[in-house]
Design a protein around this motif. Structure first.
Motif, short mmCIF file in Angstrom:
data_model
loop_
_atom_site.label_atom_id
_atom_site.label_comp_id
_atom_site.label_asym_id
_atom_site.label_seq_id
_atom_site.Cartn_x
_atom_site.Cartn_y
_atom_site.Cartn_z
N VAL A 188 0.69 -1.48 -0.21
CA VAL A 188 0.07 0.10 0.03
C VAL A 188 1.01 1.33 -0.02
N ASP A 189 2.21 1.16 -0.20
CA ASP A 189 3.02 2.23 -0.12
C ASP A 189 3.57 2.40 -1.43
N SER A 190 3.11 1.67 -2.34
CA SER A 190 3.82 1.88 -3.78
C SER A 190 3.00 3.16 -4.20
N GLU A 191 3.75 3.70 -5.28
CA GLU A 191 3.51 5.05 -6.10
C GLU A 191 2.01 4.77 -6.44
N ALA A 192 1.97 3.43 -7.23
CA ALA A 192 0.63 3.19 -8.14
C ALA A 192 -0.37 3.14 -6.90
N TYR A 193 -0.35 2.52 -5.90
CA TYR A 193 -1.51 2.61 -4.74
C TYR A 193 -1.86 3.97 -4.33
N ARG A 194 -0.86 4.82 -4.09
CA ARG A 194 -1.21 6.07 -3.52
C ARG A 194 -1.68 6.86 -4.60
N LYS A 195 -1.49 6.72 -5.94
CA LYS A 195 -2.20 7.38 -6.78
C LYS A 195 -3.64 6.91 -7.10
N PHE A 196 -3.97 5.82 -7.02
CA PHE A 196 -5.11 5.08 -6.89
C PHE A 196 -6.24 5.78 -5.76
N VAL A 197 -5.48 5.77 -4.60
CA VAL A 197 -6.09 6.33 -3.33
C VAL A 197 -6.47 7.71 -3.71
N LYS A 198 -5.43 8.61 -4.25
CA LYS A 198 -5.80 9.97 -4.46
C LYS A 198 -6.90 10.05 -5.63
N ASP A 199 -6.98 9.45 -6.48
CA ASP A 199 -8.00 9.39 -7.72
C ASP A 199 -9.27 9.01 -7.06
N PHE A 208 -20.39 13.73 -9.33
CA PHE A 208 -20.82 13.90 -10.48
C PHE A 208 -20.05 15.35 -10.96
N SER A 209 -19.34 15.97 -10.06
CA SER A 209 -18.61 17.26 -10.60
C SER A 209 -17.05 16.96 -10.98
N SER A 210 -17.01 15.65 -10.94
CA SER A 210 -15.56 15.14 -11.12
C SER A 210 -15.09 15.24 -12.79
N LYS A 211 -14.13 15.70 -12.98
CA LYS A 211 -13.65 16.15 -14.42
C LYS A 211 -13.28 14.56 -14.88
N LYS A 212 -13.45 14.50 -15.98
CA LYS A 212 -13.14 13.27 -16.75
C LYS A 212 -11.82 12.74 -16.94
N ASN A 213 -11.06 13.90 -17.31
CA ASN A 213 -9.46 13.65 -17.20
C ASN A 213 -8.83 14.05 -15.95
N GLY A 214 -9.69 13.97 -14.72
CA GLY A 214 -9.03 14.30 -13.37
C GLY A 214 -8.44 12.99 -12.89
N VAL A 215 -8.44 12.01 -13.24
CA VAL A 215 -7.91 10.94 -12.82
C VAL A 215 -6.86 10.06 -13.86
N ASP A 216 -6.33 9.16 -13.35
CA ASP A 216 -5.38 8.23 -14.27
C ASP A 216 -6.28 7.01 -14.31
N LEU A 257 -19.36 4.78 -13.88
CA LEU A 257 -20.44 5.66 -13.48
C LEU A 257 -20.04 7.21 -13.60
N ILE A 258 -18.97 7.64 -12.83
CA ILE A 258 -18.65 9.01 -12.99
C ILE A 258 -17.68 9.39 -13.92
N ILE A 259 -16.79 8.67 -14.43
CA ILE A 259 -15.84 8.81 -15.24
C ILE A 259 -16.31 8.51 -16.61
N LEU A 260 -16.72 7.46 -16.99
CA LEU A 260 -17.08 6.72 -18.12
C LEU A 260 -18.48 7.02 -18.50
N GLU A 261 -19.36 7.48 -17.58
CA GLU A 261 -20.88 7.81 -17.62
C GLU A 261 -21.63 6.59 -18.11
N LYS A 262 -21.37 5.20 -17.62
CA LYS A 262 -22.09 4.21 -17.82
C LYS A 262 -23.40 4.00 -17.24
N SER A 263 -24.15 3.15 -17.50
CA SER A 263 -25.47 3.07 -16.94
C SER A 263 -25.48 2.59 -15.60
N ARG A 264 -26.00 3.40 -14.84
CA ARG A 264 -26.04 3.08 -13.33
C ARG A 264 -26.87 1.88 -13.23
#
Length: 439
Positions: A188-199, A208-216, A257-264
């Motif tokens: 859980v200390d890896s850079e990849a996990y920290r980035k995942f947690v941040k996103d 719903f106000s999240s930007k589509k390009n706001g995450v990796d 749902l939030i980033i790809l806007e798929k069916s809830r």
């Protein structure tokens, strides 16, 4: 129902071949539906003489999953009626699980485990939309839930929504997820996990106000797949492991749902299927949701008008658009029973989700739209109907072959002539409803 069957045969012989353009059988059909209806004495949850609800029980039959709809989340009469139905189904028909169209993680990992009665009230209001927890018309439901919790046959709670809208999800999910994957020796200390947690934190807080390009996107999905593998080999008990695997997939749903806007709806259906199979196997389940989600035939929406139908197929909309009810009907067939509620007049609360898509604005009040002449609601009002249950012919899940009729069964503010018989097993009509304040 014999006359209804004869009518269906006539239509299938050719009268229905051109979308009812030559002959309109709606009036005759509504006449027959009205004759088959059963009066309901009261929508009050305090009325525990359930004799008037037995027609609903007979219509449900051997179905194990009952979808309790409402025409608006701000329809207080529907909430009261559903509370009475929950009591009836729990006490007389063996339904012991109540799932909400609300935050899966918050309900399954906190609210459903709380035994302290005061804490239940706090958690419910923080994690389930307040139209169903803080409104005056919803208090009987929670009083009943707490009463049953102290008995020998408590109601079990669940949630099906991929929206992590509750306070518990926003404040506890990441820490709890980190704990369980750390226990499986995950880095859980890896850079990849920290980035995942941040996103993930970004999506949880902004939704719903999240930007589509706001995450990796690539890192998020790659890391989530690895987390899923780690959870599979965690040391927690099997039920908890299954719950976490469902939730990890639900985090994937949240991202979609939030980033790809798929069916809830398809996500809620997936959650329901997993929960019913792995957490509540063999249990009879009630689902508290909106009529619109409980539609058993997605093609009903296509019947709105010819132009819409043309676009529906030309753009392949039908391949991606679905309903919660449609998907679980495909999985469980006649084990699913969808009960819609509609209201003829009265008040409702239009701001049932408020600006934050969670907290209702109880100060807002609106009049139920007036029904158009010829609609189901108009017809029942002319008959001076108060409360009525109408069983629909057994023809759900595909075009029914029965006449289309006008109604607002999909939503209180949406009246249209459609093939509602394909979508619902039964309808409850409330002549005069109230808002969330009971007024």
């Amino acid at each position: 129902m014999r006359k209804l069957m004869v009518m269906a045969l006539l239509l299938s012989a050719g009268h229905f071949s051109n979308a009812q353009s030559k002959t309109d059988f709606s009036k005759q059909y509504i006449d027959e539906l009205y004759k088959s209806g059963s009066k309901i004495r009261s929508l009050s949850p305090n009325d525990t003489n359930f004799n008037d609800l037995e027609a609903i029980g007979r219509s449900i039959g051997e179905a194990n999953f009952v979808l309790l709809g409402e025409p608006s989340h701000g329809d207080g009469g529907a909430i009261q009626m559903k509370t009475r139905l929950v009591k009836y189904l729990h006490e007389k028909k063996g339904f012991d699980v109540l799932m909400f169209e609300a935050d899966l993680y918050a309900i399954m990992f906190e609210l459903s485990d709380i035994k302290d009665l005061n804490s239940i009230d706090v958690s419910a209001k923080e994690n389930i939309y307040t139209c169903w927890t803080e409104s005056k018309v919803s208090q009987d439901l929670w009083t009943y839930y707490k009463k049953e919790l102290k008995g020998n046959n408590p109601i079990l709670l669940g949630g099906i929504d991929s929206r992590h809208a509750g306070n518990f999800s926003k404040t506890k999910l990441i820490g709890n997820l980190t704990d369980i994957v750390r226990s499986s020796q995950y880095n859980v200390d890896s850079e990849a996990y920290r980035k995942f947690v941040k996103d993930l934190e970004y999506i949880l807080q902004n939704e719903f106000s999240s930007k589509k390009n706001g995450v990796d996107k690539d890192n998020f999905n790659t890391e989530l797949n690895k987390i899923e593998e780690a959870v599979k080999f965690s040391s927690v008990d099997p039920r908890q492991r299954n719950l976490w695997l469902i939730e990890v997939n639900n985090i994937r749903n949240l991202f979609d749902l939030i980033i790809l806007e798929k069916s809830r709806d398809i996500m809620m259906a997936e959650n329901f299927i997993f929960l019913s199979k792995y957490i509540f196997p063999g249990k009879k389940i009630m689902v508290w949701s909106h009529n619109n989600h409980n539609v058993l035939d997605v093609n009903t929406y296509m019947s709105f008008n010819p132009e819409f139908a043309k676009q529906w197929y030309e753009t392949d909309t039908y391949k991606g658009f679905t309903y919660f009810g449609t998907e679980i009907y495909r999985a469980f067939k006649d084990q699913v029973y969808s009960l819609a509620i509609t209201s003829g007049s009265g008040n409702f609360s239009p701001a049932f989700f408020g600006k934050d898509f969670f907290h209702a604005d109880f100060t807002k009040k609106a009049k139920v739209p007036e029904s158009k002449e010829g609609s189901l609601e108009w017809y029942l009002k002319t008959k001076k109907t108060d409360l009525l249950f109408i069983p629909l012919p057994n023809a759900q899940g595909k075009p029914s072959g029965y006449p289309w009729f006008s109604s607002r069964l999909f939503d209180l503010g949406f009246e249209a002539k459609m093939d509602y018989t394909s979508s619902f097993n039964g309808v409850i009509y409330i002549d005069k409803t109230v808002d969330l304040n009971g007024q």
